[in-house]
Design a protein around this motif. Structure first.
Motif, PDB file in Angstrom:
ATOM      1  N   GLN A  27     -26.323 121.780  37.738  1.00 48.67           N
ATOM      2  CA  GLN A  27     -25.823 123.015  37.129  1.00 48.67           C
ATOM      3  C   GLN A  27     -25.698 122.877  35.617  1.00 48.67           C
ATOM      4  OE1 GLN A  27     -22.182 124.000  39.102  1.00 48.67           O
ATOM      5  NE2 GLN A  27     -23.185 124.538  41.060  1.00 48.67           N
ATOM      6  N   GLY A  28     -25.195 121.748  35.163  1.00 47.07           N
ATOM      7  CA  GLY A  28     -25.088 121.530  33.722  1.00 47.07           C
ATOM      8  C   GLY A  28     -26.443 121.466  33.050  1.00 47.07           C
ATOM      9  N   VAL A  29     -27.410 120.808  33.707  1.00 53.92           N
ATOM     10  CA  VAL A  29     -28.763 120.719  33.139  1.00 53.92           C
ATOM     11  C   VAL A  29     -29.393 122.101  33.029  1.00 53.92           C
ATOM     12  CG1 VAL A  29     -31.103 119.877  33.597  1.00 53.92           C
ATOM     13  CG2 VAL A  29     -29.160 118.346  33.823  1.00 53.92           C
ATOM     14  N   GLN A  30     -29.286 122.917  34.080  1.00 52.59           N
ATOM     15  CA  GLN A  30     -29.852 124.270  34.044  1.00 52.59           C
ATOM     16  C   GLN A  30     -29.177 125.134  32.978  1.00 52.59           C
ATOM     17  OE1 GLN A  30     -29.516 125.715  38.039  1.00 52.59           O
ATOM     18  NE2 GLN A  30     -31.299 124.532  38.793  1.00 52.59           N
ATOM     19  N   ALA A  31     -27.886 124.979  32.817  1.00 51.79           N
ATOM     20  CA  ALA A  31     -27.188 125.735  31.769  1.00 51.79           C
ATOM     21  C   ALA A  31     -27.678 125.330  30.387  1.00 51.79           C
ATOM     22  CB  ALA A  31     -25.682 125.525  31.891  1.00 51.79           C
ATOM     23  N   ASN A  32     -27.873 124.032  30.156  1.00 54.27           N
ATOM     24  CA  ASN A  32     -28.385 123.571  28.858  1.00 54.27           C
ATOM     25  C   ASN A  32     -29.784 124.087  28.593  1.00 54.27           C
ATOM     26  OD1 ASN A  32     -26.006 122.179  28.428  1.00 54.27           O
ATOM     27  ND2 ASN A  32     -26.802 120.244  29.224  1.00 54.27           N
ATOM     28  N   LEU A  33     -30.642 124.056  29.617  1.00 57.94           N
ATOM     29  CA  LEU A  33     -32.002 124.551  29.435  1.00 57.94           C
ATOM     30  C   LEU A  33     -32.022 126.058  29.172  1.00 57.94           C
ATOM     31  CD1 LEU A  33     -33.944 122.562  32.190  1.00 57.94           C
ATOM     32  CD2 LEU A  33     -33.938 122.161  29.715  1.00 57.94           C
ATOM     33  N   ALA A  34     -31.136 126.810  29.841  1.00 53.82           N
ATOM     34  CA  ALA A  34     -31.076 128.251  29.607  1.00 53.82           C
ATOM     35  C   ALA A  34     -30.593 128.561  28.202  1.00 53.82           C
ATOM     36  CB  ALA A  34     -30.161 128.910  30.645  1.00 53.82           C
ATOM     37  N   ALA A  35     -29.625 127.770  27.708  1.00 54.90           N
ATOM     38  CA  ALA A  35     -29.124 127.989  26.349  1.00 54.90           C
ATOM     39  C   ALA A  35     -30.168 127.667  25.304  1.00 54.90           C
ATOM     40  CB  ALA A  35     -27.873 127.147  26.115  1.00 54.90           C
ATOM     41  N   GLN A  36     -31.062 126.729  25.590  1.00 55.52           N
ATOM     42  CA  GLN A  36     -32.111 126.364  24.644  1.00 55.52           C
ATOM     43  C   GLN A  36     -33.331 127.253  24.735  1.00 55.52           C
ATOM     44  OE1 GLN A  36     -33.011 122.283  25.414  1.00 55.52           O
ATOM     45  NE2 GLN A  36     -30.966 121.547  24.863  1.00 55.52           N
ATOM     46  N   GLY A  37     -33.324 128.249  25.612  1.00 54.62           N
ATOM     47  CA  GLY A  37     -34.460 129.154  25.708  1.00 54.62           C
ATOM     48  C   GLY A  37     -35.491 128.743  26.715  1.00 54.62           C
ATOM     49  N   GLY A  38     -35.261 127.667  27.399  1.00 50.98           N
ATOM     50  CA  GLY A  38     -36.247 127.214  28.371  1.00 50.98           C
ATOM     51  C   GLY A  38     -35.847 127.513  29.794  1.00 50.98           C
ATOM     52  N   GLY A  39     -34.676 128.177  29.998  1.00 53.98           N
ATOM     53  CA  GLY A  39     -34.231 128.426  31.358  1.00 53.98           C
ATOM     54  C   GLY A  39     -35.049 129.468  32.056  1.00 53.98           C
ATOM     55  N   GLY A  40     -35.707 130.356  31.286  1.00 53.11           N
ATOM     56  CA  GLY A  40     -36.505 131.402  31.901  1.00 53.11           C
ATOM     57  C   GLY A  40     -37.796 130.901  32.464  1.00 53.11           C
ATOM     58  N   GLY A  41     -38.247 129.750  32.008  1.00 52.06           N
ATOM     59  CA  GLY A  41     -39.490 129.207  32.558  1.00 52.06           C
ATOM     60  C   GLY A  41     -40.658 130.091  32.198  1.00 52.06           C
ATOM     61  N   ARG A  42     -41.165 130.770  33.192  1.00 49.31           N
ATOM     62  CA  ARG A  42     -42.340 131.606  33.015  1.00 49.31           C
ATOM     63  C   ARG A  42     -41.994 133.007  32.538  1.00 49.31           C
ATOM     64  NH1 ARG A  42     -42.521 128.870  37.815  1.00 49.31           N
ATOM     65  NH2 ARG A  42     -44.165 127.326  38.053  1.00 49.31           N
ATOM     66  N   GLY A  43     -40.708 133.377  32.441  1.00 44.86           N
ATOM     67  CA  GLY A  43     -40.318 134.720  32.038  1.00 44.86           C
ATOM     68  C   GLY A  43     -40.598 134.965  30.570  1.00 44.86           C
ATOM     69  N   ALA A  44     -41.085 136.169  30.276  1.00 38.71           N
ATOM     70  CA  ALA A  44     -41.412 136.504  28.880  1.00 38.71           C
ATOM     71  C   ALA A  44     -40.169 136.652  28.035  1.00 38.71           C
ATOM     72  CB  ALA A  44     -42.230 137.799  28.842  1.00 38.71           C
ATOM     73  N   SER A  45     -39.035 137.106  28.688  1.00 42.02           N
ATOM     74  CA  SER A  45     -37.822 137.307  27.902  1.00 42.02           C
ATOM     75  C   SER A  45     -37.176 136.004  27.483  1.00 42.02           C
ATOM     76  CB  SER A  45     -36.823 138.137  28.726  1.00 42.02           C
ATOM     77  OG  SER A  45     -36.479 137.420  29.908  1.00 42.02           O
ATOM     78  N   GLY A  46     -37.532 134.885  28.123  1.00 41.39           N
ATOM     79  CA  GLY A  46     -36.917 133.618  27.783  1.00 41.39           C
ATOM     80  C   GLY A  46     -37.761 132.760  26.881  1.00 41.39           C
TER      81      GLY A  46
END
Length: 570
Positions: A148-167
């Protein structure tokens, strides 16, 4: 990190310290160590002290030599897991972040190969290491929380969206701008700390520039509204938009600030007849003015100015003629019916009159004066509607900048109203008088006249300033009326050509339509005539070849039913 056996050899080499005994001659009893100041003697004494200390510590010193041999069972070649992983939670978290980042990429296999190549290991070794890390965390019960902490960090850095254009792209752009702003802020803070005076001056210049850029398209950067005593009237540094001028004085009307700047009518005695008194000044003071027709030319603007006439401080008039050649060729149609010339004259006068009705007086005034005019209507409780106007002109305001002059409708003569005036050649005229808050006091009149031989129209603009009112420089007044006249003439010529072209196209269209309709009627008549002749010929041949012609009777078989009996319809 490598999933292969980690060969770590932690060894401390054995240091063999040579202990040697030195014999030295003791110092005389009368000499102390502190009293020896010679450099060579001090060095000698330090070496002696060092040797003595090592000799005393020799019984308690031990030589240490350590070596580390990895466990061969941990090797992947022997079926092991690759040896122990780092015990640091931070390093395990980094391995978990790497696992999640690789899994979220569009091509995880290529990403895994690339990361492994960058670290000098194979993809299989890196994959085994990451899987073993996840398994160890799962066995210890820390996987869910750390994930959960890793996913939160990745989302905050802009990489949590993965393939999403908004991220991806939008967040990267926002991050780029944020970093630029932070960098500028840090640089500005350092500059302010090191150079406070220059920084304050620079900040002031930036603020003034921003305010200027905001106000130029909005109101032309207002310099004065006429309130101070040293200001002549409403002034802007740049050319003001007509929408701003209209809104400003429409709001002034709503506040009840519309007040004529003209003085009361002045009664004077005529020079020709001392018993006769004439009125000058006030609203409508240009109603009795006449245009000097003989001095007007078609190729240039004629400007006349008079100072200190009876009741007026200044009268400036500009006039120019518009010939009928803009509509038709007068020489070519001189031998034809007069109706053609009359029709062309009617087209010309209607076009100019429509221009006066639309109040388009400054469509082509982009020269030195930069003159602008806008007429508008405001609601009045008594008359239901009241017409006002605003004008802006370069050099009219303070310090040679743009001055704004408000006007109010005075009168308009058109059709039957012109018969009451002395000028029988006038076709139409409209006048406006000044309001308080402007730069001068007077009345401006726009008029249309016809020349003596009825072959053209004369456009004239007159500015009259009565005695006691604020006066304009004569050159500025002449430039104003000249610019108005040039603009009206150019607009009128364009409208005349457009009207003549539309009328010519309409005539051609009507002629073609009439010819086409006539041809259709003729074809229909011919077709009907041929059909009648064909019918008569067929009837004649039928009677000639049929002996029973005219004696035909039905046999009655069609009236019988299926049973053989007649079936009559009711």
């Amino acid at each position: 990190m490598s999933p292969s056996p980690i060969h770590s050899s932690l060894s401390s080499p054995t240091h063999h310290l040579p202990f040697t005994h030195h014999t030295h001659t003791p110092l005389p009893p009368s000499t102390s160590i502190h009293s020896v100041t010679h450099p060579l003697r001090q060095t000698y004494k330090m070496k002696l002290l060092h040797t003595l200390l090592l000799f005393l510590a020799a019984p308690y010193a031990h030589a240490l030599e350590a070596t580390f041999t990895p466990n061969q069972a941990d090797s992947p070649e022997n079926g092991g897991s690759g040896g122990p992983l780092p015990q640091s939670l931070e390093q395990r978290k980094q391995l978990l972040e790497l696992s999640v980042a690789i899994a979220q990429t569009p091509d995880p296999t290529s990403t895994l190969d690339h990361v492994a190549q960058q670290n000098g290991i194979t993809a299989n070794e890196l994959g085994a290491m990451l899987e073993r890390n996840i398994k160890d965390l799962q066995d210890s019960g820390q996987l869910e929380e750390m994930l959960q902490g890793v996913q939160a960090n990745l989302a905050a850095q802009g990489g949590g969206g993965g393939r999403g254009a908004s991220g991806t792209l939008p967040r990267r752009i926002v991050s780029l701008f944020a970093s630029i702003i932070v960098g500028i802020a840090k640089a500005a803070a350092g500059q302010v700390t090191s150079h406070p005076r220059q920084s304050s001056l620079f900040a002031m210049v930036v603020i003034i520039s921003l305010v200027t850029m905001h106000n130029i398209p909005k109101n032309g950067l207002i310099m004065s509204t006429g309130s101070p005593s040293f200001s002549r009237g409403h002034t802007t540094f740049f050319e003001p938009p007509v929408e701003y001028m209209q809104q400003h004085y429409a709001d002034a009307w709503a506040r009840g600030d519309w007040e004529s700047s003209l003085t009361e009518t002045i009664q004077t005695t005529s020079k020709k007849s001392k018993a006769k008194k004439e009125s000058f000044g006030g609203v409508g003071m240009t109603r009795s003015f006449q245009t000097n027709l003989p001095g007007v030319k078609a190729d240039e603007v004629n400007v006349e100015s008079h100072r200190d006439r009876e009741g007026f401080s200044l009268i400036s008039t500009a006039s120019q003629m518009i010939l009928m050649d803009d509509v038709i060729d007068v020489e070519q149609n001189s031998d034809e019916d007069d109706s053609v010339i009359e029709e062309a004259m009617e087209v010309m006068l209607e076009s100019i009159s429509s221009l006066f009705g639309d109040r388009k007086f400054t469509e082509y005034t982009l020269g030195k004066t930069a003159l602008a005019w806008r007429s508008f209507i405001v609601d009045d409780e008594e008359d239901d509607a009241l017409e006002g106007a605003v004008m802006s002109m370069r050099l009219l305001g303070n310090f040679g900048r743009f001055g704004i002059q408000p006007f109010c409708f005075s009168y308009e003569l058109d059709g039957d109203n012109i018969e009451d005036t002395k000028d029988s050649s006038m076709i139409r005229c409209v006048a406006f008088h000044t309001l308080k808050g402007g730069h001068f006091d007077g009345e401006i009149r726009f008029a249309i006249d016809t020349n003596n031989d009825k072959t053209g129209a004369i456009i004239s603009v007159t500015l009259a300033i009565q005695k006691g009112g604020r006066l304009l420089p004569i050159r500025l007044a002449e430039s104003m009326v000249e610019s108005f006249t040039e603009s009206i003439v150019r607009s009128s010529q364009l409208r005349i050509k457009q009207a003549a072209s539309r009328r010519s196209q309409s005539k051609h269209y009507r002629a073609r339509s009439a010819a086409r309709a006539k041809e259709k009627r003729h074809l229909r008549y011919e077709q009907e005539r041929l059909q009648e002749e064909m019918a008569a010929e067929r009837k004649r041949k039928w009677k000639r070849n049929n002996p029973d012609a005219g004696h035909y009777r039905p046999s009655g078989h069609r009236l019988r039913g299926p049973g053989g009996s007649p079936n009559f319809a009711c």
